[in-house]
Design a protein around this motif. Structure first.
Motif, short mmCIF file in Angstrom:
data_model
loop_
_atom_site.label_atom_id
_atom_site.label_comp_id
_atom_site.label_asym_id
_atom_site.label_seq_id
_atom_site.Cartn_x
_atom_site.Cartn_y
_atom_site.Cartn_z
N LEU A 147 -10.85 -2.28 6.24
CA LEU A 147 -9.46 -3.07 5.56
C LEU A 147 -9.62 -3.68 4.20
CD1 LEU A 147 -8.45 -5.23 8.92
CD2 LEU A 147 -7.64 -2.97 8.16
N ILE A 148 -10.62 -4.18 4.08
CA ILE A 148 -10.89 -5.03 2.71
C ILE A 148 -11.94 -3.99 1.89
CG2 ILE A 148 -10.22 -7.09 3.32
CD1 ILE A 148 -13.14 -8.07 3.21
N ASP A 149 -12.79 -3.34 2.74
CA ASP A 149 -13.79 -2.31 1.87
C ASP A 149 -14.60 -3.18 0.92
OD1 ASP A 149 -15.16 -0.16 1.75
OD2 ASP A 149 -13.91 0.68 -0.13
N VAL A 150 -15.19 -4.22 1.50
CA VAL A 150 -15.91 -5.00 0.58
C VAL A 150 -17.00 -5.66 1.68
CG1 VAL A 150 -16.25 -7.19 -0.73
CG2 VAL A 150 -14.27 -5.59 -1.11
N PRO A 151 -18.38 -5.65 1.20
CA PRO A 151 -19.39 -6.31 1.87
C PRO A 151 -19.22 -7.84 2.20
CG PRO A 151 -20.30 -4.97 0.38
CD PRO A 151 -18.84 -5.07 -0.14
N ILE A 152 -19.73 -8.30 3.49
CA ILE A 152 -19.44 -9.94 3.48
C ILE A 152 -20.82 -10.36 3.34
CG2 ILE A 152 -18.89 -11.55 5.47
CD1 ILE A 152 -16.80 -9.71 6.43
N SER A 153 -21.38 -10.78 2.48
CA SER A 153 -22.78 -10.81 2.14
C SER A 153 -23.32 -12.20 2.85
CB SER A 153 -22.85 -11.44 0.49
OG SER A 153 -22.07 -12.38 0.26
N PHE A 154 -22.56 -13.28 3.16
CA PHE A 154 -23.23 -14.31 3.88
C PHE A 154 -23.47 -13.84 5.26
CE2 PHE A 154 -18.78 -14.84 5.22
CZ PHE A 154 -18.89 -15.51 6.25
N LEU A 155 -22.84 -13.02 5.83
CA LEU A 155 -23.17 -12.34 7.20
C LEU A 155 -24.27 -11.11 7.29
CD1 LEU A 155 -19.81 -13.00 9.11
CD2 LEU A 155 -21.89 -14.14 9.32
#
Length: 433
Positions: A147-155
């Motif tokens: 959907l956003i094609d961006v890593p979720i770094s804090f997870l």
């Protein structure tokens, strides 16, 4: 009029409290990485402390239902005692004490659940918890990778779902996701076979766990899947064998298992190459060889109990320095115990898991209900995974080991004979369903 203390006592001893506590403790255990990342280490530690205090209070209220001799396996108590005693010779007493408290805390949670829930209730609670957490993991991966094609770094979510993995879900690493997914597969299958959940829930749950195990791209998942599949087939054969021939079948399967291990060891290099895990195994081999150098310095007692490696502590920092890496564990539970608690600790650890596996296997081979197969299958998963990771020594892995050891000891234990002698009863395998 009933006093406030009586009302609190009834609440703590109620069935509703037992179920709520079990679900809360399981969620806190399996979702530890996500909770800690979204809050803080202090917040997570507070949650575990509250659950431990509440668990002790529940056991105290139910003390008339419990036997002090059967409260926990003696091998578990001996292991915890040795880990605590290592404060005498550890390289850092404060960090070692913190590591022991975490180990003890998760053991308290497992012991509490093991005494207030029977086998089927435990399987159902773990099934409900893992179903929710795996759905959340899939949702997070869809959000990040599609959907956003961006890593979720804090997870630590890299967002690789669209390219087929590897993915981590909310568990921090792909290997942990694969490990949790295999335990979930076992649990969901047992739920299905015992008809404790309907097929429209069980089948999609199995599919979800299988899909996440696949796209985790964890090298250990294939090994775990093969091991669990082989053990499931063997246990099925034993369960359906005539009682008169069951011991013979057990010995034949044992001999076949030993022969298979010998063959697998002889052809380990082709097998590793076929799995595409050559680089991972090479890293592990270098690490294990270096650990053995430090084990040789303190072979009997080890360097002190820490659990996961503490940053800045010897010999962990020096091992990482020599390897130019940042390992947080020995990537093998057996090597980790050997390094931290020496040969004595390793023997106790092997006794804890080995006796639990034998007891649970014997119970599962004679009991009619398939729910008793859950414990030995999970223990096999823990044993095999311990060859590649140290999950069994901390968090969810350690929790599951203690829970399974307690569950196995409740049906087959020398304590039953003592309790029976005190009550004048004939020791039997108590039903848990």
């Amino acid at each position: 009029m009933t006093s406030a203390a009586d009302r609190v006592s009834r609440l703590l001893g109620s069935v509703e409290m037992a179920r709520a506590y079990t679900l809360a403790a399981l969620t806190a255990t399996f979702a530890s990485f996500a909770i800690e990342q979204m809050t803080s280490s202090t917040t997570y530690a507070t949650i575990i402390v509250i659950l431990c205090v509440l668990g002790v209070a529940i056991l105290f209220v139910r003390r008339e239902e419990l036997s002090l001799l059967r409260l926990a396996p003696s091998s578990l108590l001996a292991f915890l005692a040795l880990a605590l005693a290592s404060l005498i010779w550890t390289t850092d007493r404060s960090d070692s004490l913190v590591g022991w408290i975490w180990t003890f805390g998760f053991a308290v949670l497992a012991i509490t659940i093991g005494h207030i829930r029977d086998t089927l209730q435990t399987v159902r609670a773990i099934g409900d918890t893992l179903r929710a957490l795996l759905l959340v993991s899939l949702g997070v991966e869809i959000l990040s990778g599609i959907l956003i094609d961006v890593p979720i770094s804090f997870l630590a979510v890299e967002g690789n779902l669209a390219i087929g993995g590897p993915i981590q879900g909310i568990f921090g690493t792909r290997n942990m996701l694969g490990f949790i997914a295999v335990i979930a597969l076992i649990t969901f299958f047992i739920e299905w076979r015992t008809q404790s959940v309907i097929a429209p829930i069980a089948v999609p749950s199995i599919a979800l766990a299988g899909f996440l195990a696949l796209v985790s791209a964890s090298p250990t998942v294939l090994v775990l899947a093969v091991a669990v599949g082989v053990v499931t087939a063997a246990l099925t054969i034993v369960r359906h064998a005539p009682a008169a021939h069951r011991n013979l079948v057990q010995w034949m399967l044992g001999a076949l298992a030993v022969a298979s291990l010998v063959v697998a060891f002889a052809f380990r290099h082709p097998i590793i190459a076929w799995m595409g895990a050559g680089s991972d195994f090479s890293i592990r081999a270098d690490l294990w060889n270096k650990i053995l150098d430090f084990v040789a310095i303190r072979p009997l007692q080890g360097w002190g109990w820490f659990g996961p490696w503490q940053r800045g502590e010897y010999p962990f920092t020096y091992i990482n320095y020599l390897l130019n890496n940042q390992h947080q564990t020995a990537l093998n539970a057996f090597f980790d115990v050997l390094l931290q608690l020496g040969i004595a600790g390793l023997l106790l650890f092997l006794i804890l898991g080995g006796v639990a596996l034998i007891r649970s296997w014997l119970v599962a081979s004679v009991r009619h209900s398939v729910v008793y197969a859950w414990t030995p299958l999970v223990l096999v998963t823990l044993a095999v995974d311990s060859m590649f990771e140290s999950f069994t020594l901390a968090g969810a892995g350690w929790f599951m080991l203690v829970l399974c050891a307690l569950r196995a000891g409740q049906s087959r234990s020398w304590r039953e004979n003592i309790d029976a002698a005190n009550t004048g009863a004939i020791p039997t395998l108590r039903p848990q369903v």
